[in-house]
Scaffold this motif. Structure first.
Motif, PDB file in Angstrom:
ATOM      1  N   PRO A  77      -0.091   1.195   7.715  1.00  4.74           N
ATOM      2  CA  PRO A  77      -0.808  -0.080   7.758  1.00  4.74           C
ATOM      3  C   PRO A  77      -1.080  -0.607   6.362  1.00  4.74           C
ATOM      4  N   ARG A  78      -1.315  -1.885   6.281  1.00 10.36           N
ATOM      5  CA  ARG A  78      -1.467  -2.516   4.976  1.00 10.36           C
ATOM      6  C   ARG A  78      -2.650  -1.969   4.191  1.00 10.36           C
ATOM      7  N   GLY A  79      -3.673  -1.468   4.894  1.00 12.10           N
ATOM      8  CA  GLY A  79      -4.845  -0.953   4.205  1.00 12.10           C
ATOM      9  C   GLY A  79      -4.598   0.309   3.403  1.00 12.10           C
ATOM     10  N   THR A  80      -3.443   0.949   3.611  1.00 11.99           N
ATOM     11  CA  THR A  80      -3.129   2.156   2.832  1.00 11.99           C
ATOM     12  C   THR A  80      -2.437   1.844   1.515  1.00 11.99           C
ATOM     13  N   MET A  81      -2.028   0.608   1.286  1.00 12.67           N
ATOM     14  CA  MET A  81      -1.272   0.263   0.086  1.00 12.67           C
ATOM     15  C   MET A  81      -2.238  -0.066  -1.043  1.00 12.67           C
ATOM     16  N   ARG A  82      -2.713   0.994  -1.686  1.00 10.05           N
ATOM     17  CA  ARG A  82      -3.727   0.905  -2.732  1.00 10.05           C
ATOM     18  C   ARG A  82      -3.150   1.305  -4.080  1.00 10.05           C
ATOM     19  N   ASP A  83      -3.934   1.095  -5.137  1.00 12.64           N
ATOM     20  CA  ASP A  83      -3.467   1.402  -6.490  1.00 12.64           C
ATOM     21  C   ASP A  83      -3.020   2.847  -6.631  1.00 12.64           C
ATOM     22  N   ILE A  84      -3.762   3.783  -6.027  1.00  6.99           N
ATOM     23  CA  ILE A  84      -3.522   5.198  -6.312  1.00  6.99           C
ATOM     24  C   ILE A  84      -2.309   5.761  -5.586  1.00  6.99           C
ATOM     25  N   VAL A  85      -1.647   4.962  -4.743  1.00  8.93           N
ATOM     26  CA  VAL A  85      -0.444   5.449  -4.081  1.00  8.93           C
ATOM     27  C   VAL A  85       0.812   4.720  -4.568  1.00  8.93           C
TER      28      VAL A  85
ATOM     29  N   ARG B  83      -2.172  -6.143  -2.766  1.00  8.18           N
ATOM     30  CA  ARG B  83      -2.751  -6.354  -4.092  1.00  8.18           C
ATOM     31  C   ARG B  83      -3.366  -5.088  -4.669  1.00  8.18           C
ATOM     32  N   GLY B  84      -3.305  -3.988  -3.914  1.00  8.18           N
ATOM     33  CA  GLY B  84      -3.851  -2.740  -4.436  1.00  8.18           C
ATOM     34  C   GLY B  84      -5.349  -2.675  -4.269  1.00  8.18           C
ATOM     35  N   GLY B  85      -6.028  -2.302  -5.350  1.00  7.86           N
ATOM     36  CA  GLY B  85      -7.459  -2.100  -5.272  1.00  7.86           C
ATOM     37  C   GLY B  85      -7.790  -0.781  -4.610  1.00  7.86           C
ATOM     38  N   LEU B  86      -9.066  -0.576  -4.334  1.00  2.19           N
ATOM     39  CA  LEU B  86      -9.533   0.661  -3.705  1.00  2.19           C
ATOM     40  C   LEU B  86     -10.737   0.321  -2.834  1.00  2.19           C
ATOM     41  N   PRO B  87     -10.795   0.815  -1.606  1.00  5.82           N
ATOM     42  CA  PRO B  87     -11.964   0.526  -0.765  1.00  5.82           C
ATOM     43  C   PRO B  87     -13.236   1.120  -1.366  1.00  5.82           C
ATOM     44  N   GLY B  88     -14.351   0.508  -1.052  1.00  6.03           N
ATOM     45  CA  GLY B  88     -15.630   1.030  -1.509  1.00  6.03           C
ATOM     46  C   GLY B  88     -16.007   2.314  -0.798  1.00  6.03           C
ATOM     47  N   GLN B  89     -16.905   3.080  -1.396  1.00  4.82           N
ATOM     48  CA  GLN B  89     -17.327   4.343  -0.826  1.00  4.82           C
ATOM     49  C   GLN B  89     -18.069   4.166   0.503  1.00  4.82           C
ATOM     50  N   GLU B  90     -18.522   2.951   0.779  1.00  6.27           N
ATOM     51  CA  GLU B  90     -19.225   2.706   2.035  1.00  6.27           C
ATOM     52  C   GLU B  90     -18.266   2.443   3.207  1.00  6.27           C
ATOM     53  N   GLU B  91     -16.953   2.325   2.918  1.00 10.85           N
ATOM     54  CA  GLU B  91     -15.988   2.033   3.968  1.00 10.85           C
ATOM     55  C   GLU B  91     -15.643   3.285   4.767  1.00 10.85           C
TER      56      GLU B  91
ATOM     57  N   SER C 157      16.011   3.726   1.728  1.00 11.46           N
ATOM     58  CA  SER C 157      14.671   3.704   1.145  1.00 11.46           C
ATOM     59  C   SER C 157      14.210   2.257   1.101  1.00 11.46           C
ATOM     60  N   GLN C 158      12.892   2.076   1.126  1.00  9.03           N
ATOM     61  CA  GLN C 158      12.330   0.726   1.055  1.00  9.03           C
ATOM     62  C   GLN C 158      11.082   0.744   0.204  1.00  9.03           C
ATOM     63  N   TYR C 159      11.017  -0.200  -0.739  1.00  3.95           N
ATOM     64  CA  TYR C 159       9.879  -0.335  -1.645  1.00  3.95           C
ATOM     65  C   TYR C 159       9.305  -1.748  -1.521  1.00  3.95           C
ATOM     66  N   VAL C 160       8.011  -1.876  -1.790  1.00  2.00           N
ATOM     67  CA  VAL C 160       7.423  -3.156  -2.161  1.00  2.00           C
ATOM     68  C   VAL C 160       7.157  -3.069  -3.660  1.00  2.00           C
ATOM     69  N   VAL C 161       7.797  -3.933  -4.427  1.00  3.54           N
ATOM     70  CA  VAL C 161       7.773  -3.850  -5.889  1.00  3.54           C
ATOM     71  C   VAL C 161       6.980  -5.022  -6.451  1.00  3.54           C
ATOM     72  N   GLU C 162       6.000  -4.715  -7.297  1.00  6.38           N
ATOM     73  CA  GLU C 162       5.185  -5.730  -7.962  1.00  6.38           C
ATOM     74  C   GLU C 162       5.501  -5.706  -9.454  1.00  6.38           C
TER      75      GLU C 162
END
Length: 268
Positions: A31-39, A7-15, A66-71
């Motif tokens: 890992p799934r935690g790297t799939m953020r808005d800015i990438v 779903r994207g988003g961005l981790p908080g600065q406290e993470e 090549s492989q994409y996850v497309v939203e």
């Protein structure tokens, strides 16, 4: 069916910055935690759409796909999805209800829908619903062989493809969307399922490279010489001859979408 969807988003600065991402000469773990808005990436001629690019050919590493996850947001999509006439594709839907138009025929898709699109196929995809639609898009340049016909398009659903148990076990099964003996195909995209405690009981070491996206569950995967915990939403990219095996961790099934290149001579 409920599959992990980024779903994207961005981790908080406290993470903490530390995560499980690994890039080696033999494999990559995203890992799934790297799939953020800015990438995310934008794709030409796609409206209201973004993509996480998980794999692309890299000199000295993996070569074939090549492989994409497309939203695709509501109202988005493309009537000109891919300008590479030599690219074949598989689409696998993990969220929403997009509509695939293939050679002039509409195919309403849903979670678990699977489409094989041969090179040169005329297709488009739109999301006319009120919520996002997300799918995996795997692309490979088709390698024709003189005297062998090219495969036809296929639109199906995973519910219509029975799992085939691997020899000697009920804990490991594969849903094969095309006949593995059909040499017209030079790639396979399957779903592999392990019941809790199931395993690949030897380190597979072979010429096929893999893209491997965990759809649900968790497990421990052998990548070259490293045992790594993985979970739904993680992606693994294995170059040819990278040793691999796994144990399913439970409490539910461990399932992943698996790409591999097949049925062609090695290029010299």
């Amino acid at each position: 069916m409920t599959y992990y969807v980024p779903r994207g988003g961005l981790p908080g600065q406290e993470e903490l910055t530390t995560d499980r991402a690994v890039f080696t000469d033999a494999y990559v773990l995203i890992p799934r935690g790297t799939m953020r808005d800015i990438v995310t990436s934008q794709l030409p001629h796609w409206a209201l759409t973004r993509a996480w690019v998980l794999a692309r050919p890299l000199s000295g590493f993996a070569e074939t796909f090549s492989q994409y996850v497309v939203e695709v947001s509501p109202g988005g999509g493309s009537d000109r999805p891919d300008d590479d006439a030599g690219a074949q594709a598989v689409l696998f839907v993990v969220d929403g209800t997009p509509t695939l138009t293939l050679e002039g025929t509409d195919h309403p898709l849903r979670v678990g829908s699977y489409a094989y699109l041969p090179a040169g196929a005329r297709w488009s995809l739109r999301n006319e619903s009120a919520s996002t639609a997300t799918f995996h898009w795997i692309r490979k340049t088709y390698v024709p062989v003189e005297g062998i016909e090219t495969p036809e398009a296929l639109v199906t659903h995973e519910e219509d493809v029975a799992p085939q148990a691997m020899p000697g076990t009920a804990a490991w099964a594969t849903q094969r969307f095309v006949d593995p003996l059909d040499v017209r195909h030079d790639m396979h995209v399957n779903i592999v399922t392990f019941q809790p405690g199931g395993s690949i009981p030897f380190p597979e070491t072979h010429v096929m490279e893999h893209g491997l996206y965990v759809l649900e569950g968790k497990g421990v995967y052998l990548l070259n010489t490293d045992w790594i915990e993985v979970q739904a939403g993680d992606f693994m990219w294995l170059r040819a001859f990278c040793p691999q095996a796994c144990y399913a961790g439970g409490p539910g099934p461990f399932r992943y979408l698996l790409y591999k290149d097949v049925n062609r001579h090695a290029r010299l």
